[in-house]
Motif scaffolding. Structure first.
Motif, PDB file in Angstrom:
ATOM      1  N   GLY A 258      32.558 132.042 -14.476  1.00 33.67           N
ATOM      2  CA  GLY A 258      31.666 133.184 -14.591  1.00 33.67           C
ATOM      3  C   GLY A 258      30.884 133.222 -15.886  1.00 33.67           C
ATOM      4  O   GLY A 258      31.144 132.480 -16.829  1.00 33.67           O
ATOM      5  N   GLY A 259      29.894 134.113 -15.917  1.00 39.25           N
ATOM      6  CA  GLY A 259      29.073 134.275 -17.106  1.00 39.25           C
ATOM      7  C   GLY A 259      27.876 133.363 -17.172  1.00 39.25           C
ATOM      8  O   GLY A 259      27.287 133.178 -18.237  1.00 39.25           O
ATOM      9  N   ILE A 260      27.460 132.803 -16.047  1.00 41.22           N
ATOM     10  CA  ILE A 260      26.411 131.791 -16.075  1.00 41.22           C
ATOM     11  C   ILE A 260      25.072 132.350 -16.548  1.00 41.22           C
ATOM     12  O   ILE A 260      24.269 131.625 -17.148  1.00 41.22           O
ATOM     13  CB  ILE A 260      26.255 131.105 -14.696  1.00 41.22           C
ATOM     14  CG1 ILE A 260      25.385 129.851 -14.828  1.00 41.22           C
ATOM     15  CG2 ILE A 260      25.710 132.075 -13.657  1.00 41.22           C
ATOM     16  CD1 ILE A 260      25.378 128.973 -13.611  1.00 41.22           C
ATOM     17  N   THR A 261      24.799 133.633 -16.360  1.00 42.20           N
ATOM     18  CA  THR A 261      23.513 134.170 -16.818  1.00 42.20           C
ATOM     19  C   THR A 261      23.401 134.085 -18.341  1.00 42.20           C
ATOM     20  O   THR A 261      22.320 133.817 -18.882  1.00 42.20           O
ATOM     21  CB  THR A 261      23.322 135.626 -16.352  1.00 42.20           C
ATOM     22  OG1 THR A 261      24.455 136.413 -16.758  1.00 42.20           O
ATOM     23  CG2 THR A 261      23.185 135.683 -14.834  1.00 42.20           C
ATOM     24  N   GLY A 262      24.511 134.318 -19.032  1.00 41.84           N
ATOM     25  CA  GLY A 262      24.503 134.160 -20.485  1.00 41.84           C
ATOM     26  C   GLY A 262      24.327 132.716 -20.896  1.00 41.84           C
ATOM     27  O   GLY A 262      23.609 132.408 -21.861  1.00 41.84           O
ATOM     28  N   ALA A 263      24.972 131.805 -20.163  1.00 38.22           N
ATOM     29  CA  ALA A 263      24.823 130.378 -20.454  1.00 38.22           C
ATOM     30  C   ALA A 263      23.378 129.937 -20.267  1.00 38.22           C
ATOM     31  O   ALA A 263      22.831 129.168 -21.068  1.00 38.22           O
ATOM     32  CB  ALA A 263      25.747 129.562 -19.553  1.00 38.22           C
ATOM     33  N   LEU A 264      22.722 130.443 -19.221  1.00 40.65           N
ATOM     34  CA  LEU A 264      21.328 130.072 -18.961  1.00 40.65           C
ATOM     35  C   LEU A 264      20.415 130.570 -20.084  1.00 40.65           C
ATOM     36  O   LEU A 264      19.488 129.858 -20.500  1.00 40.65           O
ATOM     37  CB  LEU A 264      20.874 130.650 -17.623  1.00 40.65           C
ATOM     38  CG  LEU A 264      21.565 130.086 -16.376  1.00 40.65           C
ATOM     39  CD1 LEU A 264      21.106 130.832 -15.126  1.00 40.65           C
ATOM     40  CD2 LEU A 264      21.315 128.589 -16.243  1.00 40.65           C
ATOM     41  N   ALA A 265      20.663 131.781 -20.570  1.00 47.11           N
ATOM     42  CA  ALA A 265      19.842 132.312 -21.665  1.00 47.11           C
ATOM     43  C   ALA A 265      19.954 131.422 -22.901  1.00 47.11           C
ATOM     44  O   ALA A 265      18.950 131.123 -23.563  1.00 47.11           O
ATOM     45  CB  ALA A 265      20.272 133.740 -21.992  1.00 47.11           C
ATOM     46  N   ALA A 266      21.167 130.973 -23.209  1.00 49.07           N
ATOM     47  CA  ALA A 266      21.362 130.106 -24.376  1.00 49.07           C
ATOM     48  C   ALA A 266      20.731 128.735 -24.153  1.00 49.07           C
ATOM     49  O   ALA A 266      20.129 128.154 -25.077  1.00 49.07           O
ATOM     50  CB  ALA A 266      22.852 129.959 -24.668  1.00 49.07           C
ATOM     51  N   LEU A 267      20.829 128.206 -22.948  1.00 48.69           N
ATOM     52  CA  LEU A 267      20.249 126.891 -22.655  1.00 48.69           C
ATOM     53  C   LEU A 267      18.729 126.911 -22.804  1.00 48.69           C
ATOM     54  O   LEU A 267      18.128 125.945 -23.277  1.00 48.69           O
ATOM     55  CB  LEU A 267      20.624 126.457 -21.233  1.00 48.69           C
ATOM     56  CG  LEU A 267      22.056 125.965 -21.025  1.00 48.69           C
ATOM     57  CD1 LEU A 267      22.325 125.728 -19.536  1.00 48.69           C
ATOM     58  CD2 LEU A 267      22.304 124.677 -21.815  1.00 48.69           C
ATOM     59  N   ARG A 268      18.118 128.010 -22.386  1.00 51.01           N
ATOM     60  CA  ARG A 268      16.652 128.079 -22.475  1.00 51.01           C
ATOM     61  C   ARG A 268      16.171 128.077 -23.926  1.00 51.01           C
ATOM     62  O   ARG A 268      15.056 127.644 -24.209  1.00 51.01           O
ATOM     63  CB  ARG A 268      16.150 129.321 -21.745  1.00 51.01           C
ATOM     64  CG  ARG A 268      16.260 129.213 -20.224  1.00 51.01           C
ATOM     65  CD  ARG A 268      15.568 130.377 -19.508  1.00 51.01           C
ATOM     66  NE  ARG A 268      15.542 130.160 -18.073  1.00 51.01           N
ATOM     67  CZ  ARG A 268      16.333 130.789 -17.203  1.00 51.01           C
ATOM     68  NH1 ARG A 268      17.196 131.681 -17.643  1.00 51.01           N
ATOM     69  NH2 ARG A 268      16.259 130.523 -15.907  1.00 51.01           N
ATOM     70  N   GLU A 269      17.020 128.552 -24.825  1.00 50.54           N
ATOM     71  CA  GLU A 269      16.622 128.622 -26.232  1.00 50.54           C
ATOM     72  C   GLU A 269      17.041 127.389 -27.033  1.00 50.54           C
ATOM     73  O   GLU A 269      16.569 127.194 -28.154  1.00 50.54           O
ATOM     74  CB  GLU A 269      17.241 129.869 -26.877  1.00 50.54           C
ATOM     75  CG  GLU A 269      16.722 131.176 -26.292  1.00 50.54           C
ATOM     76  CD  GLU A 269      17.431 132.387 -26.895  1.00 50.54           C
ATOM     77  OE1 GLU A 269      18.296 132.180 -27.787  1.00 50.54           O
ATOM     78  OE2 GLU A 269      17.116 133.525 -26.484  1.00 50.54           O
ATOM     79  N   ALA A 270      17.921 126.571 -26.480  1.00 51.67           N
ATOM     80  CA  ALA A 270      18.485 125.445 -27.234  1.00 51.67           C
ATOM     81  C   ALA A 270      17.516 124.264 -27.292  1.00 51.67           C
ATOM     82  O   ALA A 270      16.699 124.057 -26.387  1.00 51.67           O
ATOM     83  CB  ALA A 270      19.794 125.001 -26.598  1.00 51.67           C
ATOM     84  N   THR A 271      17.611 123.508 -28.371  1.00 55.27           N
ATOM     85  CA  THR A 271      16.897 122.233 -28.475  1.00 55.27           C
ATOM     86  C   THR A 271      17.785 121.159 -27.862  1.00 55.27           C
ATOM     87  O   THR A 271      18.893 120.904 -28.337  1.00 55.27           O
ATOM     88  CB  THR A 271      16.603 121.885 -29.937  1.00 55.27           C
ATOM     89  OG1 THR A 271      15.806 122.936 -30.508  1.00 55.27           O
ATOM     90  CG2 THR A 271      15.869 120.569 -30.046  1.00 55.27           C
ATOM     91  N   LYS A 272      17.310 120.511 -26.795  1.00 54.92           N
ATOM     92  CA  LYS A 272      18.159 119.611 -26.013  1.00 54.92           C
ATOM     93  C   LYS A 272      17.584 118.199 -25.965  1.00 54.92           C
ATOM     94  O   LYS A 272      16.374 118.003 -26.144  1.00 54.92           O
ATOM     95  CB  LYS A 272      18.307 120.140 -24.581  1.00 54.92           C
ATOM     96  CG  LYS A 272      18.865 121.544 -24.482  1.00 54.92           C
ATOM     97  CD  LYS A 272      18.986 122.018 -23.055  1.00 54.92           C
ATOM     98  CE  LYS A 272      17.656 122.355 -22.421  1.00 54.92           C
ATOM     99  NZ  LYS A 272      17.056 123.564 -22.979  1.00 54.92           N
ATOM    100  N   ARG A 273      18.451 117.254 -25.711  1.00 57.30           N
ATOM    101  CA  ARG A 273      18.018 115.895 -25.420  1.00 57.30           C
ATOM    102  C   ARG A 273      17.119 115.887 -24.192  1.00 57.30           C
ATOM    103  O   ARG A 273      17.249 116.726 -23.298  1.00 57.30           O
ATOM    104  CB  ARG A 273      19.233 115.002 -25.132  1.00 57.30           C
ATOM    105  CG  ARG A 273      20.036 114.606 -26.327  1.00 57.30           C
ATOM    106  CD  ARG A 273      21.323 113.867 -25.966  1.00 57.30           C
ATOM    107  NE  ARG A 273      21.229 112.979 -24.809  1.00 57.30           N
ATOM    108  CZ  ARG A 273      22.161 112.077 -24.491  1.00 57.30           C
ATOM    109  NH1 ARG A 273      23.240 111.947 -25.268  1.00 57.30           N
ATOM    110  NH2 ARG A 273      22.030 111.312 -23.440  1.00 57.30           N
ATOM    111  N   LYS A 274      16.218 114.882 -24.109  1.00 62.56           N
ATOM    112  CA  LYS A 274      15.311 114.822 -22.965  1.00 62.56           C
ATOM    113  C   LYS A 274      16.045 114.605 -21.653  1.00 62.56           C
ATOM    114  O   LYS A 274      15.596 115.057 -20.590  1.00 62.56           O
ATOM    115  CB  LYS A 274      14.284 113.704 -23.174  1.00 62.56           C
ATOM    116  CG  LYS A 274      13.229 114.032 -24.222  1.00 62.56           C
ATOM    117  CD  LYS A 274      12.177 112.945 -24.299  1.00 62.56           C
ATOM    118  CE  LYS A 274      11.095 113.308 -25.313  1.00 62.56           C
ATOM    119  NZ  LYS A 274      10.044 112.257 -25.394  1.00 62.56           N
TER     120      LYS A 274
END
Length: 342
Positions: A258-274
């Motif tokens: 559970g809690g995937i909506t919070g995980a998605l918010a953090a992923l959208r803001e994170a600098t990630k590998r291509k």
């Protein structure tokens, strides 16, 4: 011979006079086990109103009184599941289904156990989504001891008595998620794992299957220790932010709980590998949007309508068979979604 009256029947059956009256006039308000016991006693002692009681109990047999406990009604997945269960109950054609569905905001073991026992008092069979805990196992044994069968939904549960199950093969869910990372990540690296709570046995098995795939097929990936979200979006967001802080070159994230909506918010803001990918669990509006905008690459989901149908059917079978019969286990195939098929 003296005519056998309601008080006589109550004494013989070791129930109250009001219970006998309710069996006669409001059978739906009495447990099936008690109704059948009072009827059997009435037949044995020659109760004068036996015909009326037989008709009343027979009417109760024809209606399936099913009780289901779901988790927080504020979560989109459980609202969607609740709607599917209600629709399936309405569609049931063999006999009417009286569905009593409740949402639990307080997920503490004591509260879940108490609500399960309370719901069972007016139902022929009950089902619930819950984390494994000794308090709950004791409550399941209490419920089955009076003839009300219990079915676990989504997450398997154990008790000394038989507990049915309707859900996915969680081990295969985990292996399928692992296959997605192995197939899509170009350069193996570290993969983060989020679970809601280790006591939800489906999530524990998800992780087990996830790790088993990589042990067999690609040991170049490093699977980080799972982080617990406690089914909270706020905690999930914090966990993802910590993952990127501690492991800036992380190549993927598997959200198993559970809690995937919070995980998605953090992923959208994170600098990630291509080549970073994230795999989520359950399709609803938030995860559908995440597939479309690329935040998620894949979602593994319960087939909601089929799940609701299987759950209602399993509970009715359990009611007809009785709580003391063998355990019913129904493992459904899961659905896989990407941006191309939502």
């Amino acid at each position: 011979m003296k005519r056998v009256t309601i008080p006589d029947l109550a004494r013989a059956a070791d129930v109250s006079v009001s219970t006998v009256n309710r069996v006669l006039n409001q059978p739906e308000s009495v447990r099936r086990h008690t109704r059948e016991h009072v009827l059997a006693t009435a037949e044995e002692i020659g109760f004068y109103g036996l015909g009326t009681m037989e008709r009343s109990v027979r009417k109760g047999r024809d209606t399936h009184r099913l009780g289901i406990l779901l988790q927080q009604g504020g979560r989109a997945f459980y609202r969607k599941l609740g709607s599917a269960l209600r629709e399936e109950a309405k569609r049931h054609v063999q006999a009417p289904v009286d569905l009593r569905l409740e949402y639990l905001d307080d997920l503490s073991p004591d509260n879940v156990a108490a609500r399960l026992i309370n719901l069972s008092r007016t139902c022929d069979a009950v089902a619930l989504v819950a984390a494994q805990h000794p308090r709950l196992a004791d409550a399941i044994d209490t419920v089955t001891a009076v003839g009300v069968p219990v079915t676990a939904l989504i997450a398997p549960l154990d008790a000394r008595s038989n507990v049915g199950f309707v859900g996915l093969d969680s081990y295969m869910v985990g292996r399928t998620a692992a296959w997605a990372f192995d197939s899509m990540v170009r350069q193996p690296g570290e993969i983060g794992i989020l679970i809601g709570n280790h006591r939800y046995r489906n999530q524990e098995m998800n992780e087990s299957g996830f790790r088993s795939y990589f042990r067999e097929n690609n040991t170049a990936f490093t699977l980080l220790e799972p982080r617990t979200t406690y089914e909270s979006a706020a905690v999930a967001r914090e966990m993802v932010e910590e993952l990127f802080h501690d492991h800036p070159e992380i190549c993927g994230l598997f959200v198993s709980g559970g809690g995937i909506t919070g995980a998605l918010a953090a992923l959208r803001e994170a600098t990630k590998r291509k080549d970073f990918i994230a795999v989520g669990y359950e399709l609803f509006d938030a995860t559908r949007d995440a597939l479309i905008d690329g935040t998620l690459k894949m979602v593994i989901s319960h087939p909601m309508d089929r799940f609701a149908r299987a759950a209602i059917d399993a509970m009715i079978r359990a009611k007809k068979s009785g709580a003391g019969t063998g355990t019913q286990r129904v493992a459904l195939g899961f659905e896989i979604y990407t941006s191309e098929n939502v």
